[in-house]
Design a protein around this motif. Structure first.
Motif, PDB file in Angstrom:
ATOM      1  N   PRO A  30       0.964  -1.237   0.167  1.00  0.00           N
ATOM      2  CA  PRO A  30       0.082  -0.264   0.035  1.00  0.00           C
ATOM      3  C   PRO A  30       1.047   1.198   0.025  1.00  0.00           C
ATOM      4  O   PRO A  30       0.231   2.303  -0.370  1.00  0.00           O
ATOM      5  CB  PRO A  30      -0.684  -0.196   1.322  1.00  0.00           C
ATOM      6  N   ALA A  31       2.124   1.372   0.377  1.00  0.00           N
ATOM      7  CA  ALA A  31       2.780   2.442   0.533  1.00  0.00           C
ATOM      8  C   ALA A  31       3.517   2.910  -0.782  1.00  0.00           C
ATOM      9  O   ALA A  31       3.677   3.975  -0.965  1.00  0.00           O
ATOM     10  CB  ALA A  31       4.297   2.169   1.215  1.00  0.00           C
ATOM     11  N   ILE A  32       3.085   2.117  -1.827  1.00  0.00           N
ATOM     12  CA  ILE A  32       3.492   2.604  -3.053  1.00  0.00           C
ATOM     13  C   ILE A  32       2.315   3.351  -3.745  1.00  0.00           C
ATOM     14  O   ILE A  32       2.550   4.148  -4.774  1.00  0.00           O
ATOM     15  CB  ILE A  32       3.902   1.505  -4.252  1.00  0.00           C
ATOM     16  N   VAL A  33       1.029   3.389  -3.241  1.00  0.00           N
ATOM     17  CA  VAL A  33       0.213   3.926  -4.101  1.00  0.00           C
ATOM     18  C   VAL A  33      -0.025   5.444  -4.083  1.00  0.00           C
ATOM     19  O   VAL A  33      -0.176   5.918  -5.229  1.00  0.00           O
ATOM     20  CB  VAL A  33      -1.346   3.444  -3.313  1.00  0.00           C
ATOM     21  N   ALA A  34       0.431   6.154  -3.170  1.00  0.00           N
ATOM     22  CA  ALA A  34       0.503   7.503  -2.957  1.00  0.00           C
ATOM     23  C   ALA A  34       1.376   8.109  -4.008  1.00  0.00           C
ATOM     24  O   ALA A  34       1.029   9.064  -4.861  1.00  0.00           O
ATOM     25  CB  ALA A  34       0.773   8.160  -1.642  1.00  0.00           C
ATOM     26  N   PRO A  35       2.736   7.534  -4.018  1.00  0.00           N
ATOM     27  CA  PRO A  35       3.613   8.280  -5.059  1.00  0.00           C
ATOM     28  C   PRO A  35       3.274   7.758  -6.414  1.00  0.00           C
ATOM     29  O   PRO A  35       3.750   8.795  -7.318  1.00  0.00           O
ATOM     30  CB  PRO A  35       5.164   7.482  -4.744  1.00  0.00           C
ATOM     31  N   LEU A  36       2.892   6.847  -6.811  1.00  0.00           N
ATOM     32  CA  LEU A  36       2.153   6.317  -8.141  1.00  0.00           C
ATOM     33  C   LEU A  36       1.241   7.399  -8.391  1.00  0.00           C
ATOM     34  O   LEU A  36       1.149   7.618  -9.521  1.00  0.00           O
ATOM     35  CB  LEU A  36       2.052   5.047  -8.232  1.00  0.00           C
ATOM     36  N   ILE A  37       0.386   7.540  -7.543  1.00  0.00           N
ATOM     37  CA  ILE A  37      -0.921   8.541  -8.018  1.00  0.00           C
ATOM     38  C   ILE A  37      -0.195   9.776  -8.361  1.00  0.00           C
ATOM     39  O   ILE A  37      -1.051  10.337  -9.167  1.00  0.00           O
ATOM     40  CB  ILE A  37      -1.904   8.379  -6.813  1.00  0.00           C
ATOM     41  N   LYS A  38       0.541  10.321  -7.302  1.00  0.00           N
ATOM     42  CA  LYS A  38       0.980  11.593  -7.723  1.00  0.00           C
ATOM     43  C   LYS A  38       1.631  11.694  -8.978  1.00  0.00           C
ATOM     44  O   LYS A  38       1.570  12.567  -9.731  1.00  0.00           O
ATOM     45  CB  LYS A  38       2.045  11.925  -6.516  1.00  0.00           C
ATOM     46  N   THR A  39       2.594  10.840  -9.452  1.00  0.00           N
ATOM     47  CA  THR A  39       3.216  10.518 -10.473  1.00  0.00           C
ATOM     48  C   THR A  39       2.218  10.607 -11.883  1.00  0.00           C
ATOM     49  O   THR A  39       2.089  11.388 -12.943  1.00  0.00           O
ATOM     50  CB  THR A  39       4.054   9.463 -10.721  1.00  0.00           C
ATOM     51  N   ALA A  40       1.240   9.682 -11.641  1.00  0.00           N
ATOM     52  CA  ALA A  40      -0.055   9.814 -12.752  1.00  0.00           C
ATOM     53  C   ALA A  40      -0.564  10.965 -12.895  1.00  0.00           C
ATOM     54  O   ALA A  40      -0.966  11.418 -14.006  1.00  0.00           O
ATOM     55  CB  ALA A  40      -0.673   8.476 -12.202  1.00  0.00           C
ATOM     56  N   GLN A  41      -0.655  11.879 -12.009  1.00  0.00           N
ATOM     57  CA  GLN A  41      -1.472  12.983 -11.702  1.00  0.00           C
ATOM     58  C   GLN A  41      -0.656  14.381 -12.345  1.00  0.00           C
ATOM     59  O   GLN A  41      -1.164  15.268 -13.103  1.00  0.00           O
ATOM     60  CB  GLN A  41      -2.053  13.273 -10.445  1.00  0.00           C
ATOM     61  N   PHE A  42       0.521  14.273 -12.068  1.00  0.00           N
ATOM     62  CA  PHE A  42       1.285  15.441 -12.208  1.00  0.00           C
ATOM     63  C   PHE A  42       2.691  15.650 -12.868  1.00  0.00           C
ATOM     64  O   PHE A  42       3.027  16.575 -13.345  1.00  0.00           O
ATOM     65  CB  PHE A  42       1.507  16.163 -10.705  1.00  0.00           C
ATOM     66  N   ASP A  43       2.966  14.393 -13.246  1.00  0.00           N
ATOM     67  CA  ASP A  43       4.344  14.251 -13.917  1.00  0.00           C
ATOM     68  C   ASP A  43       4.204  14.998 -15.042  1.00  0.00           C
ATOM     69  O   ASP A  43       3.358  14.766 -15.919  1.00  0.00           O
ATOM     70  CB  ASP A  43       4.823  13.001 -13.943  1.00  0.00           C
ATOM     71  N   ASN A  44       5.363  15.635 -15.709  1.00  0.00           N
ATOM     72  CA  ASN A  44       5.446  16.038 -17.049  1.00  0.00           C
ATOM     73  C   ASN A  44       5.923  15.184 -18.253  1.00  0.00           C
ATOM     74  O   ASN A  44       6.190  15.780 -19.278  1.00  0.00           O
ATOM     75  CB  ASN A  44       6.276  17.495 -17.016  1.00  0.00           C
ATOM     76  N   GLN A  45       6.138  13.904 -17.908  1.00  0.00           N
ATOM     77  CA  GLN A  45       6.389  13.002 -18.750  1.00  0.00           C
ATOM     78  C   GLN A  45       5.399  11.997 -19.085  1.00  0.00           C
ATOM     79  O   GLN A  45       4.863  11.179 -17.967  1.00  0.00           O
ATOM     80  CB  GLN A  45       7.800  12.244 -18.025  1.00  0.00           C
ATOM     81  N   ARG A  46       5.073  12.138 -20.190  1.00  0.00           N
ATOM     82  CA  ARG A  46       3.703  10.961 -20.246  1.00  0.00           C
ATOM     83  C   ARG A  46       3.879   9.461 -19.947  1.00  0.00           C
ATOM     84  O   ARG A  46       3.247   8.911 -19.601  1.00  0.00           O
ATOM     85  CB  ARG A  46       3.235  11.397 -21.851  1.00  0.00           C
TER      86      ARG A  46
END
Length: 203
Positions: A62-78
């Protein structure tokens, strides 16, 4: 009698030890490993960050969910956003689908399509209405991904795509027929038989 008392005391001691230590296997040290890859995800170059996403997705923690969600939402690399979304599909993660549902309105068509794909794999029934809305998306990859996702959500999802057989474009109709066949729902037999008479060879 003294020997019997010693045996009982020894057995009691063993029982207490088992209760204190537990009989189950010790939990895997997920947190330190996750921390390493989360740090790399936040600070590395795109190639290293993509590696970090793959490693995090393999942890099923479960610890991986937040950072992956953040990446999916806001990263500038598609490609990183897409990879992060695909890393959230394990049922063990108990991922909250709400942030992923929000990505169905993202301005990037590939992100919208992979959000559909991810919600389907998560069998997120709370996304039924939002996925049905994606059937009107201007981009074929999104509409097709939405059809497949709805097909994974059982009869309620399959029913949402029926109208595309009449109103949808040819690529939509092909996908609907494919999903109808995969669903194994005998109520779709009439639609499949009707498609045999279509003037479009592909159908």
């Amino acid at each position: 009698k003294g020997h019997a008392q010693e045996v009982r005391r020894f057995a009691t001691g063993i029982a207490v030890l088992l209760l204190l230590t537990g009989c189950a296997d010790p939990p895997a040290p997920v947190a330190p490993v996750a921390g390493t890859w989360i740090k790399q995800l936040e600070t590395g170059n795109p190639q290293l960050r993509e590696e970090a996403i793959a490693k995090l997705a393999a942890l099923d923690a479960p610890a991986i969910v937040a950072p992956l969600i953040k990446t999916a939402q806001f990263d500038n690399q598609r490609q990183l956003r897409v990879a992060a979304l695909r890393g959230l599909t394990s049922p063990k993660l108990a991922t909250d689908p709400a942030p992923i549902i929000g990505l169905l309105e993202d301005r990037d068509a590939e992100v919208r399509a992979v959000a559909c794909e991810t919600l389907g794999k998560l069998q997120a029934t709370s996304a039924l209405d939002a996925l049905a809305g994606c059937l009107r998306d201007p981009q074929p990859i999104v509409r097709i991904a939405a059809v497949h996702a709805l097909g994974r959500l059982g009869p309620a999802g399959v029913e949402r795509v029926d109208k595309l057989l009449k109103d949808g474009r040819i690529e939509d109709q092909l996908t609907v027929l494919e999903v109808a066949g995969q669903a194994g729902d005998k109520r779709r037999l009439a639609a499949l038989v009707a498609a045999l008479k279509s003037e479009a060879d592909a159908l």
